[in-house]
Design an enzyme around this catalytic site. Structure first.
Site, short mmCIF file in Angstrom:
data_model
loop_
_atom_site.label_atom_id
_atom_site.label_comp_id
_atom_site.label_asym_id
_atom_site.label_seq_id
_atom_site.Cartn_x
_atom_site.Cartn_y
_atom_site.Cartn_z
N VAL A 57 -1.92 -8.45 13.39
CA VAL A 57 -1.73 -8.73 14.82
C VAL A 57 -3.03 -8.60 15.62
O VAL A 57 -3.14 -9.19 16.70
CB VAL A 57 -0.63 -7.85 15.47
N TYR A 58 -4.03 -7.90 15.10
CA TYR A 58 -5.29 -7.77 15.84
C TYR A 58 -6.17 -9.01 15.72
O TYR A 58 -7.19 -9.12 16.41
CB TYR A 58 -6.05 -6.51 15.42
N ILE A 115 0.83 -1.22 0.00
CA ILE A 115 0.00 0.00 0.00
C ILE A 115 0.86 1.27 0.00
O ILE A 115 0.43 2.31 -0.49
CB ILE A 115 -0.99 -0.03 1.19
N ASP A 118 1.15 -0.28 9.58
CA ASP A 118 1.39 0.99 10.28
C ASP A 118 2.88 1.34 10.24
O ASP A 118 3.27 2.47 9.88
CB ASP A 118 0.90 0.83 11.73
N1 AR6 Z 1 0.73 -3.03 2.42
C1 AR6 Z 1 -0.48 -3.63 2.50
N2 AR6 Z 1 -0.83 -4.46 3.50
C2 AR6 Z 1 0.09 -4.70 4.46
C3 AR6 Z 1 1.38 -4.11 4.45
C4 AR6 Z 1 1.68 -3.24 3.38
N3 AR6 Z 1 2.87 -2.62 3.29
N4 AR6 Z 1 2.06 -4.56 5.56
C5 AR6 Z 1 1.23 -5.41 6.20
N5 AR6 Z 1 0.05 -5.50 5.54
P1 AR6 Z 1 -1.52 -5.30 10.70
P2 AR6 Z 1 -3.90 -4.87 12.40
C6 AR6 Z 1 -1.16 -6.29 5.87
O1 AR6 Z 1 -0.94 -6.22 11.70
O2 AR6 Z 1 -4.21 -6.32 12.45
C7 AR6 Z 1 0.26 -2.31 14.21
O3 AR6 Z 1 1.35 -2.54 15.06
C8 AR6 Z 1 -0.99 -7.51 6.74
O4 AR6 Z 1 -0.55 -8.62 5.98
O5 AR6 Z 1 -0.64 -4.29 10.07
O6 AR6 Z 1 -5.05 -3.91 12.15
C9 AR6 Z 1 -0.59 -1.12 14.64
O7 AR6 Z 1 0.18 -0.12 15.25
C10 AR6 Z 1 -2.43 -7.71 7.22
O8 AR6 Z 1 -3.19 -8.45 6.24
O9 AR6 Z 1 -2.79 -4.47 11.30
C11 AR6 Z 1 -1.55 -1.74 15.60
O10 AR6 Z 1 -1.02 -1.84 16.88
C12 AR6 Z 1 -2.98 -6.30 7.28
O11 AR6 Z 1 -2.04 -5.47 6.60
C13 AR6 Z 1 -1.78 -3.12 15.05
O12 AR6 Z 1 -0.62 -3.43 14.27
C14 AR6 Z 1 -3.18 -5.74 8.67
O13 AR6 Z 1 -2.17 -6.21 9.56
C15 AR6 Z 1 -2.96 -3.17 14.12
O14 AR6 Z 1 -3.21 -4.51 13.77
#
Ligand code: AR6
Length: 179
Positions: free
Chosen positions: A123-124, A14, A37
């Site tokens: 992670v959520y 993204i 994030d």
């Molecule tokens: N582009 C698109 N999707 C991505 C990318 C990227 N560069 N990197 C990861 N994903 P997560 P959450 C996907 O854990 O579950 C953070 O520490 C990943 O594969 O990023 O909402 C925040 O600060 C997954 O499918 O978000 C919060 O504390 C999706 O993004 C916590 O994590 C969401 O994974 C939020 O957890």
């Protein structure tokens, strides 16, 4: 234009997208983290954290807007997904709210292209099939009554998310066909 033509599901980082806004799956402190994030903050540079600190956090299910700083995207919409606690803690409603509130901000600002990650699917711990159905249904309903055409990109970073979003979109298209 048909709603399904406004939704693209793509295997892409993204942070590489030059769109009006990318959505960040943040936490309620808006002070950065891991996953998407972390990638967004790395791409944007320290100016994003500075701007986020001034926002005073964000409740679960809500969304807040910042600039894109060094990212190719012009803006970042930070939303806070629910942590999965088994399904009885309003997780589904809160996740739908993340998509709706992000789109409401985008529409208010006249943004025409917005990219979403799979909010809460990392992670959520939200079950990916349920989260993807909520994502597609909520975005679809918004686009169906949006004040102007908006293009939505679901940016998928793993195959399960990609497959489940495609399944949810197929189901939704089929449901419309039965109307
Ligand atoms: N582009 C698109 N999707 C991505 C990318 C990227 N560069 N990197 C990861 N994903 P997560 P959450 C996907 O854990 O579950 C953070 O520490 C990943 O594969 O990023 O909402 C925040 O600060 C997954 O499918 O978000 C919060 O504390 C999706 O993004 C916590 O994590 C969401 O994974 C939020 O957890």
């Amino acid at each position: 234009m048909k709603v399904e033509e406004l939704i693209e599901i793509s295997k892409v980082d993204i942070t590489t997208l030059a769109v009006d806004a990318i959505v960040n799956a943040a936490n309620s402190s808006l002070s950065g983290g891991g996953g998407v994030d972390g990638a967004i903050h790395r791409g944007a540079g320290p100016g994003l954290l500075q701007e986020c600190i001034g926002l005073g956090g964000c409740p679960t299910g809500a969304a807040k807007l910042t600039g894109g700083h060094n990212l190719p995207a012009r803006h970042v919409i930070h939303t806070v997904g629910p942590i999965w606690r088994g399904g009885g803690a309003q997780e589904a409603a809160l996740l739908a709210s993340c998509y709706r509130e992000s789109l409401r901000i985008a529409a208010e600002r006249g943004f025409s292209t917005i990219a979403f990650p799979a909010i809460s699917c990392g992670v959520y711990g939200f079950p990916v099939d349920q989260a993807c159905a909520i994502a597609v249904d909520t975005v679809w309903n918004f686009l169906d009554s949006a004040p102007f055409p908006m293009k939505i990109i679901f940016a998928c970073f793993n195959d399960q998310v990609y497959d489940e979003l495609n399944r949810a979109l197929r189901d939704r298209v089929a449901a419309v066909g039965l109307d």
